[in-house]
Design a protein around this motif. Structure first.
Motif, mmCIF file in Angstrom:
data_model
loop_
_atom_site.group_PDB
_atom_site.id
_atom_site.type_symbol
_atom_site.label_atom_id
_atom_site.label_comp_id
_atom_site.label_asym_id
_atom_site.label_seq_id
_atom_site.Cartn_x
_atom_site.Cartn_y
_atom_site.Cartn_z
ATOM 1 N N ASP A 24 19.039 -16.406 12.602
ATOM 2 C CA ASP A 24 18.102 -17.454 12.218
ATOM 3 C C ASP A 24 17.306 -17.935 13.429
ATOM 4 O OD1 ASP A 24 16.900 -19.215 10.385
ATOM 5 O OD2 ASP A 24 18.286 -20.809 10.911
ATOM 6 N N ALA A 25 17.989 -18.099 14.551
ATOM 7 C CA ALA A 25 17.303 -18.509 15.776
ATOM 8 C C ALA A 25 16.291 -17.460 16.219
ATOM 9 C CB ALA A 25 18.333 -18.755 16.890
ATOM 10 N N VAL A 26 16.654 -16.200 16.090
ATOM 11 C CA VAL A 26 15.723 -15.112 16.446
ATOM 12 C C VAL A 26 14.488 -15.159 15.551
ATOM 13 C CG1 VAL A 26 15.442 -12.604 16.460
ATOM 14 C CG2 VAL A 26 17.519 -13.626 17.399
ATOM 15 N N SER A 27 14.674 -15.504 14.275
ATOM 16 C CA SER A 27 13.526 -15.559 13.362
ATOM 17 C C SER A 27 12.546 -16.649 13.779
ATOM 18 C CB SER A 27 14.007 -15.795 11.924
ATOM 19 O OG SER A 27 14.475 -17.121 11.745
ATOM 20 N N PHE A 28 13.061 -17.775 14.294
ATOM 21 C CA PHE A 28 12.170 -18.833 14.764
ATOM 22 C C PHE A 28 11.395 -18.368 16.004
ATOM 23 C CE2 PHE A 28 14.839 -21.628 12.173
ATOM 24 C CZ PHE A 28 13.879 -22.445 11.612
ATOM 25 N N ALA A 29 12.049 -17.635 16.868
ATOM 26 C CA ALA A 29 11.354 -17.098 18.038
ATOM 27 C C ALA A 29 10.253 -16.132 17.615
ATOM 28 C CB ALA A 29 12.354 -16.397 18.959
#
Length: 323
Positions: free
Chosen positions: A81-86
């Motif tokens: 999920d954090a990677v998707s925000f990046a």
């Protein structure tokens, strides 16, 4: 930290930072749509397309999250999920480089911008009435989704799996509602938008009556359809009635008003549910939504604000940039 839950204080801090970034992002997005879609006749289609895209991604994300959590665990799901925000940040960086340069018309302080935005905000009765209405509605929606719904689902629907189905049904309804809103051309769009917000009372009402799961799922889907019709109609009216250079400032004031009571309501609903029972609090919440809708419809501006008088062809594409 993720694997073992992490300190609550850190999680709360990160959640607050996420809320700050959303508060910066959402008003700016309103201005971006206006900047990119120059033809006012096509902005409703653009708003609907944006909502369809966002809600489709939410729906797919819910499904994918369940698979990832079951296969790899919640820590990996949160990391992805954090990677998707990046990835989203990178995409917006590309958008900034690909958008044609526009001259800076002014450079003022934040206080000046807020003051000018407030003047424009209070000038439109339909806008501040809708903000007041949504203050109540969003407080109820957050309370039901964040606490009352899961509590009642655990009591009589079967637990977390049932509530996850309710959330999926709601988002699926939002996808359909946004697609439908692209074709709607009501003569009084804010009247339609205000009436559609009454759908927010459905999940709370059905849960309070302990309706069967299938009925709750249908109610959640109907609410999703009605909610995105409201959002597309409201956003299109905002972009038509408010000057382009004031839209982001007015949107920030509107967002502040809409979310002002939500944290207080969410904090209060737990003790209220413990004292009176979640079913009674959910029923009262549904009545609050209906009362807010009735009060908003008392505004003549809400009932009579006209739609776009220009004809709209069904095949007209959504174009970006200047002609």
């Amino acid at each position: 930290m993720f694997a073992h839950g992490g300190p609550v204080a850190w999680i709360a801090l990160l959640a607050a930072l996420g809320g700050v970034t959303r508060g910066l992002f959402s008003p700016a997005l309103e201005g971006v749509v206006v900047d990119v879609i120059q033809d006012q006749g096509q902005r409703q289609q653009a708003n609907a397309l944006l909502k369809v895209s966002v809600n489709t991604a939410r729906l797919l994300g819910m499904m994918l999250a369940g698979v990832v959590v079951s296969v790899a665990g919640p820590a990996i799901a949160l990391a992805l999920d954090a990677v998707s925000f990046a990835a989203c940040a990178l995409l917006f960086g590309v958008l900034g480089r690909s958008t044609p340069d526009r001259p800076v018309r002014y450079k003022t302080s934040a206080v000046h911008d807020l003051r000018e935005g407030w003047r424009e905000f209070v000038r439109h009765e339909w806008l501040w009435v809708t903000t007041g209405q949504l203050t109540v509605v969003i407080a109820v929606v957050n309370s039901v989704a964040g606490l009352l719904g899961p509590m009642l689902a655990k009591v009589y629907l079967g637990g977390a799996w049932a509530w996850s189905l309710v959330m999926v049904a709601q988002v699926a309804g939002q996808v359909g509602g946004a697609g439908w809103a692209a074709k709607l051309r009501p003569a009084r769009p804010m009247r339609v938008a205000t009436l559609c917000t009454a759908g927010a009372a459905l999940p709370a009402l059905l849960l309070s009556l302990r309706a069967p799961l299938l009925v709750v799922l249908v109610g959640a889907a109907v609410y999703g359809v009605m909610w995105d019709v409201t959002m597309v109609m409201w956003r299109t009216c905002l972009q038509r009635e408010v000057p382009d250079d004031a839209i982001s400032r007015v949107s920030s004031i509107d967002l502040l008003g809409c979310l002002a009571v939500a944290p207080v309501a969410l904090a209060a609903v737990g003790p209220l549910a413990s004292a009176f029972g979640p079913g009674r609090v959910a029923f009262a919440s549904a009545l609050f939504v209906l009362a807010a809708v009735g009060c908003a419809l008392a505004s003549r501006d809400i009932r009579t604000l006209p739609g776009d008088p220009r004809p709209q062809t069904e095949t007209a594409p959504v174009t970006a940039g200047t002609a």
